[in-house]
Design an enzyme around this catalytic site. Structure first.
Site, mmCIF file in Angstrom:
data_model
loop_
_atom_site.group_PDB
_atom_site.id
_atom_site.type_symbol
_atom_site.label_atom_id
_atom_site.label_comp_id
_atom_site.label_asym_id
_atom_site.label_seq_id
_atom_site.Cartn_x
_atom_site.Cartn_y
_atom_site.Cartn_z
ATOM 1 N N HIS A 166 0.843 -1.206 0.000
ATOM 2 C CA HIS A 166 0.000 0.000 0.000
ATOM 3 C C HIS A 166 0.877 1.254 0.000
ATOM 4 O O HIS A 166 0.620 2.211 -0.739
ATOM 5 C CB HIS A 166 -0.909 -0.029 1.235
ATOM 6 C CG HIS A 166 -1.694 1.222 1.451
ATOM 7 N ND1 HIS A 166 -3.023 1.343 1.127
ATOM 8 C CD2 HIS A 166 -1.338 2.430 1.989
ATOM 9 C CE1 HIS A 166 -3.450 2.556 1.431
ATOM 10 N NE2 HIS A 166 -2.439 3.236 1.967
ATOM 11 N N GLU A 167 1.929 1.269 0.825
ATOM 12 C CA GLU A 167 2.810 2.436 0.903
ATOM 13 C C GLU A 167 3.638 2.579 -0.373
ATOM 14 O O GLU A 167 3.893 3.696 -0.837
ATOM 15 C CB GLU A 167 3.716 2.337 2.133
ATOM 16 C CG GLU A 167 2.967 2.289 3.464
ATOM 17 C CD GLU A 167 1.986 3.437 3.640
ATOM 18 O OE1 GLU A 167 2.247 4.538 3.099
ATOM 19 O OE2 GLU A 167 0.947 3.245 4.290
ATOM 20 N N HIS A 170 1.595 4.380 -2.862
ATOM 21 C CA HIS A 170 1.583 5.839 -2.694
ATOM 22 C C HIS A 170 2.783 6.468 -3.417
ATOM 23 O O HIS A 170 2.651 7.510 -4.072
ATOM 24 C CB HIS A 170 1.645 6.201 -1.210
ATOM 25 C CG HIS A 170 0.312 6.189 -0.531
ATOM 26 N ND1 HIS A 170 -0.785 6.860 -1.029
ATOM 27 C CD2 HIS A 170 -0.103 5.603 0.633
ATOM 28 C CE1 HIS A 170 -1.816 6.682 -0.215
ATOM 29 N NE2 HIS A 170 -1.432 5.923 0.788
ATOM 30 N N GLU A 250 -6.197 7.118 -0.875
ATOM 31 C CA GLU A 250 -6.159 5.912 -0.037
ATOM 32 C C GLU A 250 -6.861 4.765 -0.749
ATOM 33 O O GLU A 250 -6.376 3.619 -0.733
ATOM 34 C CB GLU A 250 -6.815 6.186 1.324
ATOM 35 C CG GLU A 250 -6.026 7.100 2.240
ATOM 36 C CD GLU A 250 -4.632 6.583 2.535
ATOM 37 O OE1 GLU A 250 -4.464 5.355 2.720
ATOM 38 O OE2 GLU A 250 -3.693 7.406 2.558
#
Length: 445
Positions: A166-167, A170, A250
């Site tokens: 997930h990071e 980003h 997100e």
């Protein structure tokens, strides 16, 4: 739902919000220009007050844009490490033998290989017992990933891998850069409020000095009040748009993270454990509130404006979710100890691995031969499974497993040395050295 469809939807919604934010800035600039025109017109009584537009519009744009650019530059030059250190982070040593930290290092390398991205610096937030993580930085090269101690101890390997993916998403999607720009823009709008206070203080000082009626003081008061209202109201609306942008990013990072791991359930379970911790998942760092929008989940669960509700995120990942949060349990991981790698020597602790430290004739460190020999030995190992490189749609589950196998095939002592700048340079030289004794002696000379 198709996760590629989710990505397209999040990107489309983000674009609409960017347009809305741009319109808000234009409206604020117009209001400030109008206020300046009225103030100048009242003070000078020109025949055509609209002539002041030629001065007010550029000044308004320069004021907001200049302050925004200054703030953005400060954050940009500081890089992701600046944010991580401000939150009490400690840079992770990839040669660590701590079980939790070693697993984190391996996961970061696996996702980087599978995603075709550089391995970022990783920071551990030792004082944070909650489950959380963040990505910060301007470019993939200066971005970092931060992980709380609670995430390392409460999440399983697959769940932690989902959070790290997930990071990475980003960073891959440029979210950290986007959020930095918006922070700078909001700061530029807030400068208007600062100028308003400055004018009010100046008017107050001028009125104290002169008891007589002073038109200039009245104009300063009116201008100060107007700028104060525009600055605060404008920044309030901009923050609402910022929060909406953050929520869409997100959703995008959740979908992109699943694209990297092909494991939506593990990411969903990680979110469910955050809900299971409840108020105990609150961040303790002093700067966690102002960086709230950077985290995997809200730094304070009562402040959810910058993140979608946990339940909605979980439901997107696990459509069959029953609505109950999971109670996290501490994951035990044994320390990885290697008596060879714990010895210390003058060259980063790797000299004793060869039975003694030192350099070869010509000043070439003996570690170079070790790495060259390790490379030669690897030629006798079974050939790694052939697989297709990741496409524009991202890596598959097979790519993730292949990344794990590639890392596992590297001898531990070689892997530890390759994680240092010195070791990486030595590895290149070592690979160039011949295994034939006579040829190697000439190369060294």
């Amino acid at each position: 739902m198709d996760f590629f469809q989710q990505q397209d939807q999040a990107k489309a919604n983000t674009t609409k919000l960017y347009v809305l934010l741009g319109l808000a800035v234009i409206a604020i600039t117009a209001l400030v220009s109008l206020v300046v025109v009225v103030a100048v017109g009242t003070a000078t009584n020109p025949e055509n007050p609209l002539e002041a537009l030629f001065y007010s519009v550029p000044l308004s744009i320069l004021g907001i844009g200049g302050a925004s650019a200054l703030k953005t530059s400060q954050i940009r030059n500081g890089g992701g490490s600046y944010v991580a250190l401000s939150l009490g982070g400690r840079q992770l040593d990839f040669t660590t033998q701590d079980g939790h930290e070693k697993q984190l290092a391996n996961i970061v390398e696996e996702v980087a290989i599978a995603a075709g991205m550089p391995v970022p610096n990783v920071y551990v937030l030792d004082n944070e017992s909650g489950i959380n993580a963040f990505a910060a930085g301007w470019t993939p090269e200066n971005s970092v990933i931060g992980v709380t101690r609670g995430a390392m101890t409460h999440l399983s390997r697959n769940e932690l891998q989902g959070v790290i993916a997930h990071e990475f998403a980003h960073i891959y999607n440029g979210d950290t850069k986007v959020k930095t720009k918006i922070i700078g823009l909001i700061f530029g709008i807030l400068v208007l409020a600062f100028l308003g206070r400055l004018f009010l203080n100046q008017a107050r000082f001028g009125r104290l000095r002169s008891r007589e009626r002073n038109d200039g003081v009245i104009i300063l008061i009116a201008l100060g009040v107007a700028l104060l209202v525009i600055g605060y109201v404008g920044s309030w609306f901009a923050r609402r748009i910022q929060a909406a942008v953050s929520r869409q990013r997100e959703y995008l990072a959740d979908a992109s993270g699943v694209q990297f791991t092909r494991d939506p359930e593990s990411l969903g379970r990680a979110l469910s454990k955050i809900g299971g911790l409840g108020e105990h998942n609150r961040m303790n760092a002093a700067h966690s509130v102002e960086t709230n929008h950077l985290f995997f989940s809200p730094a304070d669960l009562r402040s959810t404006s910058s993140h979608p509700p946990l339940s909605k995120r979980i439901k997107r990942l696990i459509p069959s979710w029953n609505g109950e949060f999971l109670a996290p349990r501490t994951q035990e991981r044994a320390a990885q100890t290697d008596p060879q790698t714990t010895q210390q020597g003058p060259l980063g602790g790797f000299g004793p691995l060869l039975g003694g430290a030192g350099t070869l004739p010509g000043g070439i460190p003996s570690e170079v031969l070790m790495l060259g020999s390790a490379a030669a030995d690897s030629a006798t190992m079974p050939a790694p499974t052939k697989y297709d490189a990741p496409t524009l749609e991202g890596p598959t589950e097979a790519h993730m497993k292949q990344a794990q196998r590639l890392i596992a095939e590297i001898p531990a002592q070689t892997a530890n040395m390759l994680r240092t700048g010195y070791g990486a340079a030595a590895a290149v030289i070592g690979l160039l050295l011949s295994n034939d004794a006579a040829t190697q002696e000439k190369q060294v000379a």
